[in-house]
Design a protein around this motif. Structure first.
Motif, short mmCIF file in Angstrom:
data_model
loop_
_atom_site.label_atom_id
_atom_site.label_comp_id
_atom_site.label_asym_id
_atom_site.label_seq_id
_atom_site.Cartn_x
_atom_site.Cartn_y
_atom_site.Cartn_z
N ARG A 141 -10.43 56.05 -24.94
CA ARG A 141 -11.70 55.95 -24.31
C ARG A 141 -11.61 55.79 -22.84
O ARG A 141 -12.33 56.58 -22.38
N GLY A 142 -10.52 55.26 -22.43
CA GLY A 142 -10.42 55.36 -20.87
C GLY A 142 -10.16 56.59 -20.32
O GLY A 142 -10.66 57.33 -19.39
N ALA A 143 -9.52 57.41 -20.91
CA ALA A 143 -9.06 58.91 -20.58
C ALA A 143 -9.95 59.71 -20.62
O ALA A 143 -10.56 60.44 -19.86
N ALA A 166 -12.28 61.65 -17.31
CA ALA A 166 -12.43 62.99 -17.58
C ALA A 166 -13.86 63.29 -17.23
O ALA A 166 -14.35 64.15 -16.26
N LEU A 167 -14.85 62.59 -17.76
CA LEU A 167 -16.32 62.83 -17.60
C LEU A 167 -16.79 62.58 -16.17
O LEU A 167 -17.48 63.26 -15.49
#
Length: 233
Positions: free
Chosen positions: A16-18, A22-23
């Motif tokens: 979820r952190g990655a 990116a968003l």
């Protein structure tokens, strides 16, 4: 409870952190793109009408170069003069009183004037006597020359000249004459250097006796000096 070995711990939030990172980056790129699009429109043109002449541009004065500062000359060394020694003033001599002029002796001055007049008169008389004496001597000499010229003329008329007398030699004779004019003696004082001429002159002197007398009997002289030359006329 299950025990896991070291290094094999599960990470349930890593995915979820990655995705969230990116968003966020995609959204930041979109904002930057849209911002540049909205700000790249052409600049607005501003029209300004001038009602007055714009003021002249101020003249910017060039800065003056800094003045050249000349180095001050080194002061001359001050020579200290030795202190002057005040000499004591010499006492001024007192002026001597002027001597009083002697009193005039009027009688003495009168006597001096009279003596000066007498001396001046005596000098004038002496000058006059000398002048008369010179004039008389000149007159006597002139008369004597005239008398001797008569005697010599008579004697020359009786000279028989010898032949071949060289030059014009002079012979001088001393003649003694009596008051009557007779020739008493004849003596040759100087020879002409020609014996024949000397003898001719001596014979002519004796032959001319008596000699002419002077016009003034006071001019008679007993001793006469007679000079003869062959070419005398």
């Amino acid at each position: 409870m299950t025990t896991l070995a070291y290094g094999s711990r599960p990470h349930p939030a890593l995915g979820r952190g990655a995705a969230l990172s990116a968003l966020v980056h995609v959204g930041l790129l979109a904002v930057l793109f849209l911002g540049v699009r909205f700000q790249s429109h052409p600049p607005a043109v501003v029209t300004v009408e001038l009602w007055e002449t714009p003021p002249p541009q101020p003249v910017v004065e060039q800065p003056k170069p800094p003045p050249v500062v000349k180095p001050e000359p080194e002061p001359e060394p001050v020579v200290k003069k030795p202190p002057e020694i005040a000499l004591p003033e010499k006492p001024k001599p007192k002026p001597k009183p002027k001597p009083q002029p002697p009193k005039r002796d009027l009688a003495f001055e009168k006597r001096l004037r009279e003596e000066a007049l007498v001396e001046q008169k005596s000098l004038e008389e002496q000058r006059l006597r000398e002048l008369i004496a010179r004039q008389q001597a000149d007159a006597r000499l002139k008369a004597l020359l005239a008398w001797t010229d008569k005697i010599r003329a008579k004697i020359r008329g009786n000279i028989i000249l010898p032949q071949d007398i060289p030059g014009n030699p002079e012979a001088i004779f001393d003649v003694t004459v009596l008051p009557t004019g007779e020739v008493l003696t004849v003596r040759k004082r100087k020879s002409s250097g020609h014996p024949g001429y000397d003898d001719a002159v001596e014979r002519a002197i004796m032959k001319s006796s008596p000699l002419p007398q002077p016009d003034d009997r006071s001019l008679f002289q007993r001793q006469l000096e007679l000079k003869f030359r062959p070419q005398d006329r």
